[in-house]
Design an enzyme around this catalytic site. Structure first.
Site, mmCIF file in Angstrom:
data_model
loop_
_atom_site.group_PDB
_atom_site.id
_atom_site.type_symbol
_atom_site.label_atom_id
_atom_site.label_comp_id
_atom_site.label_asym_id
_atom_site.label_seq_id
_atom_site.Cartn_x
_atom_site.Cartn_y
_atom_site.Cartn_z
ATOM 1 N N SER A 266 3.396 -4.558 -7.565
ATOM 2 C CA SER A 266 2.699 -3.305 -7.264
ATOM 3 C C SER A 266 3.171 -2.186 -8.213
ATOM 4 O O SER A 266 3.050 -2.332 -9.424
ATOM 5 C CB SER A 266 2.907 -2.954 -5.788
ATOM 6 O OG SER A 266 1.985 -1.979 -5.376
ATOM 7 N N LEU A 267 3.740 -1.083 -7.687
ATOM 8 C CA LEU A 267 4.246 -0.016 -8.564
ATOM 9 C C LEU A 267 5.269 -0.569 -9.549
ATOM 10 O O LEU A 267 5.317 -0.160 -10.716
ATOM 11 C CB LEU A 267 4.875 1.100 -7.715
ATOM 12 C CG LEU A 267 5.634 2.191 -8.478
ATOM 13 C CD1 LEU A 267 4.705 2.990 -9.388
ATOM 14 C CD2 LEU A 267 6.364 3.124 -7.514
ATOM 15 N N PHE B 212 1.920 2.461 5.101
ATOM 16 C CA PHE B 212 1.689 1.831 3.792
ATOM 17 C C PHE B 212 1.969 0.334 3.863
ATOM 18 O O PHE B 212 1.226 -0.465 3.294
ATOM 19 C CB PHE B 212 2.563 2.506 2.723
ATOM 20 C CG PHE B 212 2.114 2.207 1.319
ATOM 21 C CD1 PHE B 212 0.921 2.718 0.831
ATOM 22 C CD2 PHE B 212 2.881 1.412 0.478
ATOM 23 C CE1 PHE B 212 0.501 2.442 -0.471
ATOM 24 C CE2 PHE B 212 2.464 1.137 -0.820
ATOM 25 C CZ PHE B 212 1.276 1.655 -1.290
ATOM 26 N N LEU B 213 3.023 -0.049 4.568
ATOM 27 C CA LEU B 213 3.332 -1.473 4.741
ATOM 28 C C LEU B 213 2.192 -2.186 5.470
ATOM 29 O O LEU B 213 1.846 -3.317 5.142
ATOM 30 C CB LEU B 213 4.638 -1.648 5.523
ATOM 31 C CG LEU B 213 5.931 -1.246 4.815
ATOM 32 C CD1 LEU B 213 7.119 -1.411 5.750
ATOM 33 C CD2 LEU B 213 6.156 -2.062 3.551
ATOM 34 N N ILE C 60 -0.996 -1.452 5.398
ATOM 35 C CA ILE C 60 -2.120 -1.640 4.463
ATOM 36 C C ILE C 60 -1.850 -2.852 3.567
ATOM 37 O O ILE C 60 -2.750 -3.622 3.251
ATOM 38 C CB ILE C 60 -2.327 -0.375 3.596
ATOM 39 C CG1 ILE C 60 -2.892 0.768 4.453
ATOM 40 C CG2 ILE C 60 -3.288 -0.659 2.435
ATOM 41 C CD1 ILE C 60 -2.996 2.084 3.700
ATOM 42 N N GLN C 61 -0.596 -3.034 3.178
ATOM 43 C CA GLN C 61 -0.262 -4.104 2.241
ATOM 44 C C GLN C 61 -0.489 -5.493 2.824
ATOM 45 O O GLN C 61 -0.765 -6.441 2.098
ATOM 46 C CB GLN C 61 1.204 -3.953 1.799
ATOM 47 C CG GLN C 61 1.426 -2.635 1.076
ATOM 48 C CD GLN C 61 2.808 -2.501 0.499
ATOM 49 O OE1 GLN C 61 3.337 -3.445 -0.017
ATOM 50 N NE2 GLN C 61 3.361 -1.317 0.564
ATOM 51 N N ASP D 156 -6.435 -8.623 -1.311
ATOM 52 C CA ASP D 156 -5.675 -7.387 -1.542
ATOM 53 C C ASP D 156 -6.549 -6.143 -1.345
ATOM 54 O O ASP D 156 -7.585 -5.994 -1.992
ATOM 55 C CB ASP D 156 -5.113 -7.408 -2.973
ATOM 56 C CG ASP D 156 -4.010 -6.390 -3.199
ATOM 57 O OD1 ASP D 156 -3.966 -5.385 -2.475
ATOM 58 O OD2 ASP D 156 -3.211 -6.608 -4.126
ATOM 59 N N HIS E 104 -1.668 -8.113 -0.428
ATOM 60 C CA HIS E 104 -0.932 -7.378 -1.467
ATOM 61 C C HIS E 104 0.492 -7.889 -1.695
ATOM 62 O O HIS E 104 1.133 -7.484 -2.655
ATOM 63 C CB HIS E 104 -0.896 -5.881 -1.103
ATOM 64 C CG HIS E 104 -0.446 -4.998 -2.210
ATOM 65 N ND1 HIS E 104 -1.131 -4.887 -3.415
ATOM 66 C CD2 HIS E 104 0.625 -4.175 -2.331
ATOM 67 C CE1 HIS E 104 -0.499 -4.041 -4.204
ATOM 68 N NE2 HIS E 104 0.563 -3.591 -3.578
#
Length: 259
Positions: free
Chosen positions: A81-82, A144-145, A147-148, A208, A236
């Site tokens: 990811s990032l 956020f976790l 969504i992943q 994803d 993701h």
């Protein structure tokens, strides 16, 4: 000016391998891979301001400079990811110091750009996370976790396990989270990818929600050897949700590169 302390957990012996985590988490997310990567000298990095690393003011180039100064030359860099964005920037800035690049569920341009029909994270979603940062840090990271892991059959269990690993270390600094969101929002490496000549493995999750599967077919050409793997039932975090398949693809490629 004193340099920020970057925490790196080095394990094993063999070809040097650098592992960079994603936004909101730390290198503990790679704990499930430790035994599978024992044949390599793996450097599990906490990015600046995440986990046990001190924050570092500046842009992605300064983050890369700080990492390059601490890591061995001719390592294989892998980023999720990032972390994949940071690893790609490092490969572009220091092509002679990095042996090969692997990106996991990572895009050279994370934000959706409607005018170019480029798929990605809707600008409103990134803006919402930026707004929430100062309000409730743990809750923002938990969202956020969530969504992943969305879209996978074991999403709830994955979120629970991810959260447990991430919270084993201190929460990231608000500064680092804001910097990371800025990178996800603003950076577009697509025009530079043609310059990359090193071997590149790209690993994707078909389900994803942050890096849509259409990205794979729209990626610009690069000059080096390319291998791509799409995990049909992963979202993701394929290294977490589909560990066996991920390890098979990743270590198979690593063995070729490390020869």
């Amino acid at each position: 000016m004193k340099q920020a302390q970057i925490h790196i957990d080095t394990q094993g012996e063999g070809q040097d391998l650098v592992m960079l985590h994603g936004w909101g988490v730390n290198s503990a997310v790679f704990t499930p891979l430790h035994s599978a990567l024992h044949e390599y000298r793996v450097h599990y990095v906490d990015l600046p301001g995440f986990g046990l690393s001190q924050p570092l003011a500046g842009d992605i180039n300064l983050w890369v400079d700080a990492l390059i100064a601490r890591l061995p030359e001719q390592a294989i860099w892998a980023g999720w990811s990032l972390g994949g964005l940071v690893a790609t920037r490092a490969a572009l800035n220091y092509p002679h110091k990095i042996k090969a690049l692997a990106t996991i569920a990572s895009s050279p341009c994370f934000m959706a750009r409607e005018a170019e029909s480029w798929p990605g994270i809707p600008p409103a979603v990134l803006a919402q996370f930026a707004t929430q940062l100062g309000q409730d840090l743990p809750k923002t990271i938990e969202r956020f976790l969530a969504i992943q892991a969305m879209g996978t059959a074991t999403a709830k269990e994955e979120i629970k396990r991810l959260k447990a690993l991430v919270l084993a270390k201190p929460l990231p600094s608000e500064q680092a989270l804001a910097q990371g969101l800025g990178m996800l929002t603003e950076i577009d490496l697509r025009p530079e990818l043609a310059k990359l000549e090193l071997p590149w493995l790209r690993l994707w999750g078909r389900l994803d929600g942050l890096v849509p599967r259409r990205v794979t077919g729209l990626m610009p050409q690069h000059a080096g050897p390319l291998e791509e793997v799409v995990f049909a039932k992963a979202s993701h975090a394929p290294f977490f949700s589909h560990q066996e398949e991920f390890v098979q693809a990743f270590t198979g490629w690593l063995k070729q590169i490390a020869l």
